[in-house]
Design a protein around this motif. Structure first.
Motif, PDB file in Angstrom:
ATOM      1  N   SER A 133      33.826  69.403  15.215  1.00 37.17           N
ATOM      2  CA  SER A 133      33.258  68.094  14.942  1.00 37.17           C
ATOM      3  C   SER A 133      34.345  67.041  15.104  1.00 37.17           C
ATOM      4  O   SER A 133      35.471  67.333  15.498  1.00 37.17           O
ATOM      5  CB  SER A 133      32.694  68.050  13.514  1.00 37.17           C
ATOM      6  OG  SER A 133      31.649  68.976  13.343  1.00 37.17           O
ATOM      7  N   GLY A 134      34.013  65.787  14.753  1.00 36.23           N
ATOM      8  CA  GLY A 134      35.006  64.726  14.840  1.00 36.23           C
ATOM      9  C   GLY A 134      35.538  64.547  16.245  1.00 36.23           C
ATOM     10  O   GLY A 134      34.789  64.600  17.227  1.00 36.23           O
ATOM     11  N   SER A 135      36.847  64.363  16.370  1.00 44.85           N
ATOM     12  CA  SER A 135      37.435  64.094  17.679  1.00 44.85           C
ATOM     13  C   SER A 135      37.401  65.298  18.607  1.00 44.85           C
ATOM     14  O   SER A 135      37.616  65.156  19.823  1.00 44.85           O
ATOM     15  CB  SER A 135      38.872  63.590  17.523  1.00 44.85           C
ATOM     16  OG  SER A 135      39.647  64.499  16.774  1.00 44.85           O
ATOM     17  N   ALA A 136      37.105  66.499  18.090  1.00 44.74           N
ATOM     18  CA  ALA A 136      36.966  67.669  18.961  1.00 44.74           C
ATOM     19  C   ALA A 136      35.832  67.479  19.956  1.00 44.74           C
ATOM     20  O   ALA A 136      35.843  68.067  21.045  1.00 44.74           O
ATOM     21  CB  ALA A 136      36.718  68.917  18.123  1.00 44.74           C
ATOM     22  N   LEU A 137      34.856  66.645  19.617  1.00 46.03           N
ATOM     23  CA  LEU A 137      33.723  66.410  20.508  1.00 46.03           C
ATOM     24  C   LEU A 137      34.140  65.692  21.778  1.00 46.03           C
ATOM     25  O   LEU A 137      33.423  65.736  22.788  1.00 46.03           O
ATOM     26  CB  LEU A 137      32.639  65.618  19.781  1.00 46.03           C
ATOM     27  CG  LEU A 137      31.957  66.382  18.631  1.00 46.03           C
ATOM     28  CD1 LEU A 137      31.167  65.442  17.744  1.00 46.03           C
ATOM     29  CD2 LEU A 137      31.061  67.485  19.192  1.00 46.03           C
ATOM     30  N   MET A 138      35.297  65.045  21.766  1.00 50.87           N
ATOM     31  CA  MET A 138      35.761  64.362  22.969  1.00 50.87           C
ATOM     32  C   MET A 138      36.286  65.332  24.013  1.00 50.87           C
ATOM     33  O   MET A 138      36.597  64.931  25.136  1.00 50.87           O
ATOM     34  CB  MET A 138      36.827  63.328  22.611  1.00 50.87           C
ATOM     35  CG  MET A 138      36.319  62.251  21.659  1.00 50.87           C
ATOM     36  SD  MET A 138      37.397  60.820  21.490  1.00 50.87           S
ATOM     37  CE  MET A 138      37.094  59.990  23.079  1.00 50.87           C
TER      38      MET A 138
END
Length: 355
Positions: A133-138
């Motif tokens: 989740s969070g910035s891992a989605l980028m």
């Protein structure tokens, strides 16, 4: 008690002119009141803190990050995080990695009265990123786009915004592409933290990189990062090309700061009792969470307040180790007696002299 800023006279603080904001109607038609936004801060921007920040004149304040899966399962803490903080725009930030959970969570907060829903694609914390989740989605924009679409579907007609970083690292600065996809999907505005995920909060924010996002889309862009002094506001807007700024850690221990930057702080702010402010915030946390949990949640805020008031390290440590909520309250009255808000914030000195 902290007075309600909208009913008080305003300080004559020059503000920056920005284009009309598409969410101006959420702020009673006053687009200038959206020039500064309080960031969603995990473990910090809970109901008591948001209510306090709002009381000084900040119109748009975000809830702390709410995990979509936990909210959908009916988790009590998640419902507390997503609760409204009183009158005004109710903005909730959701985080998650599964489209269905984001869809259902958006529906839950919309039905609970949210006026704005934000999607977290910027948190760098290991426990969030480790859960994809969070910035891992980028790292997977196709998946990120599916989450955006699901959230929009669940939100119904409630506006949805998106918060992101510049990218996972300097070799994958894909924020402009994510912003373009978000705009096509129906996102109403994006907030960009001027760092990559691997930077966490180190180094300096890259305002030119935020400008690249602004140039890639037609929707409003909000710049986030490093705003800890009032005179930085104009420079950040100029360098980033953003329509507004979002204040995060700069408001810790200084809940009046977003309103001070926006020029909406009450004129009598420097003369108000700092002890009364801190005690009222502490009481509100005990009431919101219950005495035991409230005392634990309050410690971080009390630490910031005591440090700002230049209370000695030993006295701070002694108070923050105290387990009696009554002795904490008494200690605050003693340590902060006679101190005004103007005494603890150098940026309020000109206002205090003019008053």
């Amino acid at each position: 008690m902290v007075e309600n800023a909208p009913n008080a006279s305003r300080a004559d603080i020059p503000g920056d002119s920005i284009p009309p904001h598409p969410l101006a109607d959420l702020a009673g038609g006053a687009s200038a009141d959206l020039r500064v936004v309080l960031a969603p801060l995990s473990g910090i921007t809970d109901v008591p803190f948001r209510s306090l920040v709002r009381s000084f004149g900040t119109r748009l304040v975000f809830s702390e990050m709410v995990a979509s899966g936990e909210l959908v399962r009916g988790d009590r803490e998640s419902r507390l995080r997503s609760a409204a903080d009183g009158a005004g725009v109710h903005a909730v930030q959701l985080a998650g990695r599964e489209a269905e959970a984001m869809r259902q969570a958006a529906r839950v907060v919309a039905e609970d009265g949210a006026d704005l829903i934000d999607i977290n694609m910027g948190c760098p914390a290991k426990k969030v990123v480790g859960g994809a989740s969070g910035s891992a989605l980028m790292r997977d924009l196709d998946h990120a786009e599916r989450l955006i679409e699901a959230t929009l579907e669940g939100a119904g007609g409630v506006p949805v915004s998106l918060k992101m970083r510049l990218g996972w690292d300097r070799s994958t600065m894909n924020a402009p592409e994510l912003a373009r996809r978000a705009e096509r999907a129906g996102i109403v505005w994006v907030t960009v933290h001027g760092r990559t995920r691997d930077q966490f909060y180190e180094g300096e924010a890259d305002w030119q990189a935020i400008r690249a996002v602004k140039e890639a889309v037609t929707l409003p862009v909000v710049a986030n990062g490093d705003l800890v002094a009032r005179d930085q506001h104009s420079a950040i807007l100029a360098k980033s090309g953003a329509d507004a700024v979002m204040i995060g850690r700069g408001a810790c221990g200084r809940p009046w700061f977003p309103a001070l930057v926006a020029g909406t702080a009450p004129a009598d702010l420097p003369r108000r009792s700092f002890e009364a402010l801190v005690s009222a915030h502490y009481d509100a946390m005990l009431k919101h969470y219950g005495i035991g949990p409230g005392l634990r949640h309050a410690r971080k805020h009390l630490g910031w307040y005591l440090e700002r008031a230049s209370v000695s390290p030993q006295a701070r440590a002694d108070l923050l180790r105290e387990n009696s909520h009554e002795r904490v309250a008494a200690g605050l009255r003693t340590l902060l007696s006679g101190i005004t808000i103007g005494d603890v914030d150098p940026e309020l000195q000109p206002l205090r002299k003019a008053a």
